[in-house]
Design a protein around this motif. Structure first.
Motif, PDB file in Angstrom:
ATOM      1  N   SER A 123       1.118  -0.939  -0.106  1.00 25.00           N
ATOM      2  CA  SER A 123       0.283   0.115  -0.020  1.00 25.00           C
ATOM      3  C   SER A 123       0.702   1.212   0.464  1.00 25.00           C
ATOM      4  O   SER A 123       1.784   1.223   0.334  1.00 25.00           O
ATOM      5  CB  SER A 123      -0.791  -0.183   0.941  1.00 25.00           C
ATOM      6  N   ILE A 124       0.358   2.735  -0.601  1.00 24.93           N
ATOM      7  CA  ILE A 124       1.269   3.751  -0.288  1.00 24.93           C
ATOM      8  C   ILE A 124       0.286   4.218   0.020  1.00 24.93           C
ATOM      9  O   ILE A 124      -1.066   4.747  -0.547  1.00 24.93           O
ATOM     10  CB  ILE A 124       1.474   4.566  -2.200  1.00 24.93           C
ATOM     11  N   ARG A 125       0.239   4.934   0.465  1.00 20.77           N
ATOM     12  CA  ARG A 125      -0.284   6.560   1.940  1.00 20.77           C
ATOM     13  C   ARG A 125       1.103   7.710   1.814  1.00 20.77           C
ATOM     14  O   ARG A 125       2.044   7.688   2.220  1.00 20.77           O
ATOM     15  CB  ARG A 125      -0.291   6.086   3.553  1.00 20.77           C
ATOM     16  N   TYR A 126       0.001   9.233   1.913  1.00 14.84           N
ATOM     17  CA  TYR A 126       0.969  10.315   1.723  1.00 14.84           C
ATOM     18  C   TYR A 126       0.203  10.617   2.979  1.00 14.84           C
ATOM     19  O   TYR A 126      -0.925  11.631   3.184  1.00 14.84           O
ATOM     20  CB  TYR A 126       0.607  10.985   0.584  1.00 14.84           C
ATOM     21  N   PRO A 127       0.729  10.032   4.312  1.00 16.77           N
ATOM     22  CA  PRO A 127      -0.237  10.603   5.166  1.00 16.77           C
ATOM     23  C   PRO A 127       0.366  12.593   6.090  1.00 16.77           C
ATOM     24  O   PRO A 127       1.134  12.297   5.720  1.00 16.77           O
ATOM     25  CB  PRO A 127       0.080   9.691   6.142  1.00 16.77           C
ATOM     26  N   ASN A 128      -0.613  13.038   6.585  1.00 16.27           N
ATOM     27  CA  ASN A 128      -0.780  14.088   7.142  1.00 16.27           C
ATOM     28  C   ASN A 128      -0.163  13.859   8.854  1.00 16.27           C
ATOM     29  O   ASN A 128      -0.285  12.811   9.346  1.00 16.27           O
ATOM     30  CB  ASN A 128      -2.151  15.291   7.082  1.00 16.27           C
ATOM     31  N   ALA A 129       0.389  14.965   9.428  1.00 17.88           N
ATOM     32  CA  ALA A 129       0.597  14.682  10.787  1.00 17.88           C
ATOM     33  C   ALA A 129       0.091  13.755  11.664  1.00 17.88           C
ATOM     34  O   ALA A 129      -0.464  12.879  12.544  1.00 17.88           O
ATOM     35  CB  ALA A 129       1.109  15.936  11.368  1.00 17.88           C
ATOM     36  N   ASP A 130      -1.326  14.275  11.569  1.00 21.67           N
ATOM     37  CA  ASP A 130      -2.793  13.696  11.658  1.00 21.67           C
ATOM     38  C   ASP A 130      -2.822  12.402  11.212  1.00 21.67           C
ATOM     39  O   ASP A 130      -3.868  11.892  11.866  1.00 21.67           O
ATOM     40  CB  ASP A 130      -4.091  14.667  12.349  1.00 21.67           C
ATOM     41  N   GLY A 131      -2.929  11.786  10.127  1.00 21.76           N
ATOM     42  CA  GLY A 131      -2.451  10.308   9.920  1.00 21.76           C
ATOM     43  C   GLY A 131      -3.810  10.367   8.816  1.00 21.76           C
ATOM     44  O   GLY A 131      -4.111   9.842   7.570  1.00 21.76           O
ATOM     45  N   SER A 132      -4.604  11.509   8.234  1.00 22.22           N
ATOM     46  CA  SER A 132      -5.391  11.900   7.207  1.00 22.22           C
ATOM     47  C   SER A 132      -4.434  11.851   6.091  1.00 22.22           C
ATOM     48  O   SER A 132      -3.082  12.099   5.895  1.00 22.22           O
ATOM     49  CB  SER A 132      -5.964  12.677   7.514  1.00 22.22           C
ATOM     50  N   ALA A 133      -5.284  11.540   4.917  1.00 19.00           N
ATOM     51  CA  ALA A 133      -4.456  11.702   3.820  1.00 19.00           C
ATOM     52  C   ALA A 133      -3.877  12.953   3.073  1.00 19.00           C
ATOM     53  O   ALA A 133      -5.277  14.024   2.850  1.00 19.00           O
ATOM     54  CB  ALA A 133      -5.544  11.093   2.744  1.00 19.00           C
ATOM     55  N   ASN A 134      -3.253  12.935   2.463  1.00 22.82           N
ATOM     56  CA  ASN A 134      -2.239  14.392   2.548  1.00 22.82           C
ATOM     57  C   ASN A 134      -2.616  14.131   0.838  1.00 22.82           C
ATOM     58  O   ASN A 134      -1.820  14.170   0.175  1.00 22.82           O
ATOM     59  CB  ASN A 134      -0.570  14.623   2.754  1.00 22.82           C
ATOM     60  N   ILE A 135      -3.977  14.738   0.728  1.00 20.58           N
ATOM     61  CA  ILE A 135      -4.511  14.634  -0.891  1.00 20.58           C
ATOM     62  C   ILE A 135      -2.908  15.902  -1.887  1.00 20.58           C
ATOM     63  O   ILE A 135      -3.503  16.044  -2.675  1.00 20.58           O
ATOM     64  CB  ILE A 135      -5.691  15.320  -0.862  1.00 20.58           C
ATOM     65  N   ALA A 136      -2.469  16.527  -1.063  1.00 21.36           N
ATOM     66  CA  ALA A 136      -1.765  17.931  -1.921  1.00 21.36           C
ATOM     67  C   ALA A 136      -0.640  17.008  -2.574  1.00 21.36           C
ATOM     68  O   ALA A 136      -0.247  17.448  -3.270  1.00 21.36           O
ATOM     69  CB  ALA A 136      -1.467  18.828  -0.889  1.00 21.36           C
ATOM     70  N   MET A 137      -0.601  15.716  -2.275  1.00 25.17           N
ATOM     71  CA  MET A 137       0.519  15.094  -2.497  1.00 25.17           C
ATOM     72  C   MET A 137       0.535  14.474  -3.966  1.00 25.17           C
ATOM     73  O   MET A 137       0.596  13.560  -4.574  1.00 25.17           O
ATOM     74  CB  MET A 137       1.134  13.976  -1.624  1.00 25.17           C
ATOM     75  N   ALA A 138      -1.477  14.004  -4.067  1.00 22.29           N
ATOM     76  CA  ALA A 138      -1.870  13.171  -5.496  1.00 22.29           C
ATOM     77  C   ALA A 138      -1.999  14.319  -6.642  1.00 22.29           C
ATOM     78  O   ALA A 138      -1.906  14.764  -6.618  1.00 22.29           O
ATOM     79  CB  ALA A 138      -3.592  13.422  -5.265  1.00 22.29           C
ATOM     80  N   TYR A 139      -1.371  13.296  -7.455  1.00 23.35           N
ATOM     81  CA  TYR A 139      -1.770  13.839  -9.068  1.00 23.35           C
ATOM     82  C   TYR A 139      -2.455  13.096  -9.235  1.00 23.35           C
ATOM     83  O   TYR A 139      -2.719  11.722 -10.403  1.00 23.35           O
ATOM     84  CB  TYR A 139      -0.055  13.216  -9.697  1.00 23.35           C
TER      85      TYR A 139
ATOM     86  N   SER B 101      -5.839  -7.772   0.019  1.00 23.96           N
ATOM     87  CA  SER B 101      -4.418  -7.316   1.437  1.00 23.96           C
ATOM     88  C   SER B 101      -3.835  -5.774   1.468  1.00 23.96           C
ATOM     89  O   SER B 101      -3.434  -5.293   2.535  1.00 23.96           O
ATOM     90  CB  SER B 101      -3.064  -7.183   0.695  1.00 23.96           C
ATOM     91  N   ILE B 102      -4.232  -4.766   0.041  1.00 25.14           N
ATOM     92  CA  ILE B 102      -3.350  -3.306   0.344  1.00 25.14           C
ATOM     93  C   ILE B 102      -5.311  -2.473   0.829  1.00 25.14           C
ATOM     94  O   ILE B 102      -5.028  -1.721   1.217  1.00 25.14           O
ATOM     95  CB  ILE B 102      -4.027  -3.194  -1.438  1.00 25.14           C
ATOM     96  N   ALA B 103      -6.356  -3.107   0.312  1.00 19.16           N
ATOM     97  CA  ALA B 103      -7.175  -2.367   1.747  1.00 19.16           C
ATOM     98  C   ALA B 103      -7.203  -2.720   3.277  1.00 19.16           C
ATOM     99  O   ALA B 103      -7.339  -1.771   3.698  1.00 19.16           O
ATOM    100  CB  ALA B 103      -8.193  -2.908   0.831  1.00 19.16           C
ATOM    101  N   ALA B 104      -6.462  -3.844   3.339  1.00 20.54           N
ATOM    102  CA  ALA B 104      -6.782  -3.850   5.304  1.00 20.54           C
ATOM    103  C   ALA B 104      -5.471  -2.839   5.228  1.00 20.54           C
ATOM    104  O   ALA B 104      -5.784  -2.367   6.661  1.00 20.54           O
ATOM    105  CB  ALA B 104      -6.277  -5.207   5.115  1.00 20.54           C
ATOM    106  N   ARG B 105      -4.096  -2.890   4.467  1.00 15.14           N
ATOM    107  CA  ARG B 105      -3.911  -1.735   4.823  1.00 15.14           C
ATOM    108  C   ARG B 105      -3.665  -0.265   5.047  1.00 15.14           C
ATOM    109  O   ARG B 105      -3.209   0.274   6.101  1.00 15.14           O
ATOM    110  CB  ARG B 105      -1.859  -2.352   4.136  1.00 15.14           C
ATOM    111  N   LEU B 106      -4.870   0.141   4.425  1.00 15.54           N
ATOM    112  CA  LEU B 106      -5.709   1.702   3.524  1.00 15.54           C
ATOM    113  C   LEU B 106      -6.793   1.040   4.871  1.00 15.54           C
ATOM    114  O   LEU B 106      -6.968   2.896   4.915  1.00 15.54           O
ATOM    115  CB  LEU B 106      -5.184   1.698   2.665  1.00 15.54           C
TER     116      LEU B 106
END
Length: 220
Positions: free
Chosen positions: A150-166, A212-217
Motif C-alpha cells: 500500500s502507498i499512503r501520503y499521510p498528514n501528521a494527524d494520519g489523514s490523507a495528504n491530498i496535496a501529494m496526489a496527482y 491485502s492492500i485495502a486492509a493496510r489502507l
C-alpha cells in the motif's frame, strides 16, 4: 547503463531515486515485509496516488514499471521513466493487453521485478478503486509471486495528504509546485507478505491483492 551488472544497475537507480526524493524533501517510511535486493522475478502491485509512487518504490527496490504510453511524452519525467526500462502499454488497444502479458511474463522469467497499478488511474488516497487483473496473468504464466503493498501520503494527524496526489485535472507542474510547497511530506509504503500465484486464476489473485492492500489502507 547497458554495461553494468544487474545489481549495479539496480543500486544506481535506487540511489538516484533516493536522492531525487531528498531534493523534494520527501521522507519514505517503510513498513511490513519490505523486499531486499536479492528479490528477483516478482510482480509488485499497489494502489496509485502520484507519480511519486514510482520513485518511492524505486528508492527501496528497483523495478520495471508497467505504465500508460502517454506517460512517455511527459516533460523530463517521461524520459526518465523510459531510461529506467519502463514497459509502456497502450490501454485503448484491446490486442495490446495480450502482448503486454507476454512481454511481462518474459521479463519476470528473466529475473526482472515488475510493478503495475491495477486501479488503472490515480486517486487522492481516500478510496481504493476496483482492480483490473489482466496483467496478473503474467505472474501466473511465469510461476512467480505477487507482492502487494500500500502507498499512503499521510498528514501528521494520519489523514490523507491530498496535496501529494496527482489526479483529476492536475498538471505535472501544478503537482510539482504543491509538493515543493510542503514542509515535511511523507510517503509510507507498507508491504504485505508475498502471494504465490500457483493454483490461482487471475481474478482470484487480483481479489487477494486488493484485499491485502485495502486492509493496510483501512479502505474497502
Amino acid at each position: 547503463m547497458p554495461r553494468v551488472t544487474y545489481l549495479r544497475r539496480d543500486r544506481i537507480i535506487r540511489r538516484w531515486s533516493g536522492q531525487f526524493l531528498n531534493i523534494l524533501n520527501i521522507r519514505v517510511i517503510i513498513k511490513g515485509h519490505a523486499p531486499d535486493e536479492q528479490v528477483r522475478g516478482t510482480m509488485f502491485v499497489a494502489n496509485h496516488i502520484s507519480w511519486i509512487d514510482i520513485h518511492a518504490l524505486n528508492s527501496i527496490h528497483t523495478v520495471r514499471f508497467i505504465a500508460k504510453s502517454d506517460i512517455r511524452s511527459w516533460p523530463v519525467f517521461g524520459w526518465l521513466m523510459a531510461q529506467a526500462n519502463t514497459l509502456f502499454i497502450e490501454r485503448d488497444k484491446r490486442q495490446e493487453a495480450n502482448r503486454m502479458v507476454s512481454v511481462a511474463t518474459a521479463s519476470l522469467q528473466a529475473g526482472d521485478c515488475l510493478c503495475y497499478f491495477p486501479e488503472g488511474t490515480t486517486t487522492d488516497g481516500n478510496e481504493l478503486r476496483p482492480f483490473k487483473g489482466s496483467l496478473m496473468q503474467a505472474a501466473i504464466d511465469a510461476g512467480t509471486d505477487i507482492r502487494p503493498f500500500s502507498i499512503r501520503y499521510p498528514n501528521a494527524d494520519g489523514s490523507a495528504n491530498i496535496a501529494m496526489a496527482y489526479h483529476n485535472d492536475t498538471t505535472m507542474w501544478q503537482s510539482l509546485r504543491m509538493i515543493l510547497s510542503q514542509r515535511h511530506p511523507v510517503a509510507e509504503l507498507d508491504f504485505a507478505m508475498p502471494i504465490a500465484s500457483s493454483g490461482h486464476e487471475r481474478r482470484g489473485l487480483c481479489l487477494m491483492a486488493r484485499q491485502s492492500i485495502a486492509a493496510r489502507l483501512d479502505l474497502h
